[in-house]
Scaffold this motif. Structure first.
Motif, mmCIF file in Angstrom:
data_model
loop_
_atom_site.group_PDB
_atom_site.id
_atom_site.type_symbol
_atom_site.label_atom_id
_atom_site.label_comp_id
_atom_site.label_asym_id
_atom_site.label_seq_id
_atom_site.Cartn_x
_atom_site.Cartn_y
_atom_site.Cartn_z
ATOM 1 N N ARG A 1 -8.263 -0.245 -5.124
ATOM 2 C CA ARG A 1 -7.211 0.622 -5.691
ATOM 3 C C ARG A 1 -5.848 -0.072 -5.681
ATOM 4 N NH1 ARG A 1 -6.824 6.488 -3.493
ATOM 5 N NH2 ARG A 1 -5.424 6.731 -5.265
ATOM 6 N N ILE B 1 0.847 -1.194 0.000
ATOM 7 C CA ILE B 1 0.000 0.000 0.000
ATOM 8 C C ILE B 1 0.884 1.246 0.000
ATOM 9 C CG2 ILE B 1 -1.545 1.339 1.518
ATOM 10 C CD1 ILE B 1 -2.870 -1.399 2.256
ATOM 11 N N LEU C 1 -0.534 4.677 -1.757
ATOM 12 C CA LEU C 1 -1.883 4.722 -1.185
ATOM 13 C C LEU C 1 -1.772 4.931 0.323
ATOM 14 C CD1 LEU C 1 -3.369 1.670 -3.129
ATOM 15 C CD2 LEU C 1 -3.648 4.092 -3.668
ATOM 16 N N THR C 2 -2.875 5.333 0.943
ATOM 17 C CA THR C 2 -2.858 5.571 2.386
ATOM 18 C C THR C 2 -4.057 4.869 3.032
ATOM 19 O OG1 THR C 2 -4.046 7.620 1.974
ATOM 20 C CG2 THR C 2 -1.681 7.817 2.322
ATOM 21 N N VAL D 1 -8.423 1.348 3.344
ATOM 22 C CA VAL D 1 -7.611 2.015 2.319
ATOM 23 C C VAL D 1 -8.391 3.215 1.775
ATOM 24 C CG1 VAL D 1 -6.481 1.720 0.075
ATOM 25 C CG2 VAL D 1 -6.540 -0.190 1.702
#
Ligand SMILES: Cc1cc2nc3c(=O)[nH]c(=O)nc-3n(C[C@H](O)[C@H](O)[C@H](O)COP(=O)(O)OP(=O)(O)OC[C@H]3O[C@@H](n4cnc5c(N)ncnc54)[C@H](O)[C@@H]3O)c2cc1C
Length: 455
Positions: A215, A72, A77-78, A209
Motif C-alpha cells: 500500500r 507511512i 497508513l497505519t 502495515v
C-alpha cells in the motif's frame, strides 16, 4: 511514445516512487518507467482466503526506521504489532528450547560465546557505519575476508557458529561464505546493531502495515498518476553532459537527468552508451542478490496460540529456518510465514512445487505439531525467479569490493543518479533505506537543476 521531461526515473519500487514524488513536488516534470505491470518492486500483496491481504515480499517496519515510518504516517497508513505473545521455539544443534524473552535457553557456554561475538561485531559495526565503510580503520582487513572467516576467528563454539549462520541466512538471505565481512559490519551498523536487525519487539520485525506494505507503493503511485509507465523494461540509456535518452521497447524518454532506482545487478543488465566508468561496472559485477523463497501458510485459526506458542521459531538444521506468526489483525485465518534462505532456497528452488510444499509442511509440523499438516492456503514466492528482482532481500558485496569500488555505489555519473535500498547509509536492504535513497537522489537532482537555472 516519445516524451521529453526534466527527470526520468527507472523503477517504480519504493525508492523510485519517493524520488519521483519529491521531484514532482519540487515542480519538475517526471516520467517513471517500470518494467513490471505493477508498482512496488520487492513489495507485493497477495490475498488470503477471506480476502485479507498478506505480503509475499517485504513487510515489517520497526523502531529507528524513521524514514519509512514518517512516509507511512504521511500517506495516512497505519501499523500494527507483530504477534509475539507466547513462547518461541529455538532449535540449535540437538537442543530444543521453548522460551520467552529474547534469549533461548541453550548451552550456557554457547550463549556466552554468542554474547562475546555479538559485542565484537556490534563494536566493529559502529565504527564501520560511522563514516563511509571503505574509510573505516579496519576496512582493508575486513573486506579481505568473508564473513565466514570472521566468524571462524571470533566464534569458538559449534552452537555459536550455528547461531551466526542462522542469522546470516535470516538477515542477508545468503551464506557467511558469500559476503564480505566489511559489508556484514556495514549492514549491522546501518541498522544500529545486531539486536535491532534480529528482534521482533524493539527491532526490525516489530510492526506491520495495515492493508499490507505494498500500500505504501500504491499510495505513492496514486499521487504520481499517469506519470508512471508500466510494462516498460528499460534496456538502453544513452547519456552525455546535456542529458539522457532512455529506451524501453517502443517508449523513449529524453530528460535532463535520470534516477536509476533498480537493484545494482539489474542496473548491470541495462546497456549504457557510452559505457559506464570501470569503477561502476566492476562494482555491479561484484554485487549479487541474496536468495529467498517466502512462504505464507494459512490455517482456519492460529492453533499454535492455544498451545501457548508465539509462532516464532528458528532452527539451524531445518531448511525453513525462520518462522513468524503472520496472522492478520482480525485474528483469522491463522498464518505462519516462513523463509527458505541462502543455500536452503537453492535446494528448495530446484524441487517441484508439490515436493517443496510437502517439505515446508514437514518443518512446520516439526515446530508446531500435526495440525500444521492441514493448511487452507499455501502462498509462496521465489524471488530468484523474478526477472526484475533477480533474488532478494537485497544485494550485498563480495570480498574486496567496497574498499576498491565502494565510492561508485552512490556517486552520480554525469546525468545518471543512483537510488535503491542498496545505496542507503541507514537500514540498507530495508524499505527504510529505499526511502532514504529516493529522497537523496531527488535532492541531488534538485540541487543540480537549481544551479543550472541560476547560471
Ligand atoms: C521476501 C522479502 C522480504 C523482505 N522483508 C522485508 C521487511 O520485512 N522489511 C523491510 O524493510 N524490507 C524487507 N525486504 C526488502 C524490501 O522489500 C526492499 O528493501 C525494498 O522494497 C527495496 O525497494 P527499492 O525501490 O530499492 O527496490 P525494488 O523494490 O527492487 O524496486 C526496483 C524496481 O525497478 C524495476 N526494474 C528492474 N529492472 C528494471 C528495468 N530494466 N527497467 C524498468 N524497471 C526495472 C523493478 O520491477 C522494481 O519495481 C524484503 C524483501 C523481500 C523480497
Amino acid at each position: 511514445m516519445k516524451t521529453s521531461v526534466d527527470v526520468v526515473v527507472v523503477g517504480a519500487g519504493i525508492a523510485g516512487l519517493v524520488a519521483a514524488r519529491d521531484l514532482v513536488r519540487a515542480g519538475r516534470e517526471v516520467v517513471v518507467l517500470e518494467a513490471r505491470d505493477r508498482v512496488g518492486g520487492r513489495l507485493l500483496n497477495a490475498e488470503l482466503p477471506g480476502g485479507a491481504p498478506i505480503e509475499v515480499g517485504g513487510q515489517w517496519v520497526g523502531p529507528g526506521q524513521d524514514q519509512v515510518l514518517a512516509l507511512i504516517d504521511e500517506l495516512g497508513l497505519t501499523t500494527f504489532p507483530t504477534h509475539t505473545e507466547g513462547r518461541h521455539i529455538a532449535e540449535i544443534g540437538t537442543a530444543r528450547s521453548v522460551y520467552t524473552g529474547r534469549v533461548p535457553r541453550l548451552n550456557p557456554v554457547a550463549l556466552a560465546d554468542v554474547a562475546q561475538a555479538q559485542w565484537r561485531l556490534d563494536r566493529l559495526a559502529r565504527q564501520v557505519a560511522a563514516r563511509e565503510p571503505w574509510l573505516a580503520e579496519q576496512a582493508e582487513d575486513l573486506d579481505g575476508q568473508t564473513f565466514a572467516t570472521w566468524l571462524r576467528r571470533n566464534v569458538y563454539t559449534s552452537g555459536g557458529r550455528s547461531f551466526f549462520r542462522l542469522i546470516t541466512e535470516a538477515v542477508f538471505s545468503a551464506e557467511p561464505e558469500d559476503l564480505s565481512a566489511l559489508w556484514a559490519c556495514f549492514y549491522v551498523g546501518a541498522a544500529g546493531g545486531l539486536d535491532a536487525l534480529i528482534s521482533t519487539a524493539g527491532g526490525a520485525q516489530q510492526d506491520r502495515v495495515v492493508g499490507g506494505s505494498q500500500r505504501i507503493a500504491l499510495a505513492l503511485a496514486d499521487e504520481l498518476g499517469d506519470r508512471i509507465v508500466l510494462g516498460a523494461p528499460v534496456t538502453e540509456i544513452s547519456w552525455d553532459a546535456a542529458g539522457v535518452q532512455v529506451s524501453a521497447g517502443r517508449t523513449t524518454v529524453r530528460a535532463a537527468r535520470a534516477v536509476i532506482a533498480v537493484p545494482p545487478p539489474l542496473a548491470a543488465r541495462i546497456r549504457f552508451g557510452p559505457g559506464l566508468p570501470g569503477d561502476r561496472d566492476q562494482l555491479v559485477q561484484r554485487m549479487p542478490m541474496g536468495r529467498v523463497i517466502k512462504v505464507n501458510v494459512a490455517y482456519d485459526e492460529p492453533f499454535w496460540r492455544r498451545d501457548g506458542l508465539s509462532g516464532q521459531a528458528n532452527s539451524d538444521h531445518r531448511p525453513l529456518g525462520t518462522v513468524f506468526d503472520n496472522t492478520p489483525p482480525a485474528g483469522a485465518p491463522g498464518v505462519l510465514v516462513g523463509f527458505l534462505e541462502g543455500k536452503h532456497a537453492d535446494a528448495a528452488g530446484r524441487l517441484d512445487p508439490a515436493e517443496r510444499r510437502s517439505r515446508v509442511l514437514t518443518d512446520l509440523t516439526g515446530y508446531f505439531g500435526p495440525q500444521a499438516q492441514h493448511p487452507i492456503a499455501y502462498i509462496e514466492r521465489d524471488w530468484a525467479e523474478e526477472e526484475f528482482s533477480g533474488g532478494c532481500y537485497g544485494a550485498f558485496t563480495a570480498p574486496s569490493t567496497l574498499t576498491r569500488f565502494g565510492t561508485a555505489l552512490r556517486t552520480a555519473i554525469g546525468p545518471l543518479h543512483w537510488a535503491g535500498t542498496e545505496t542507503a547509509t541507514r537500514w540498507a536492504g530495508y524499505m527504510d533505506g529505499a526511502v532514504e535513497s529516493g529522497h537523496r537522489a531527488a535532492r541531488e537532482i534538485s540541487d543540480v537543476l537549481m544551479t543550472h537555472a541560476q547560471i
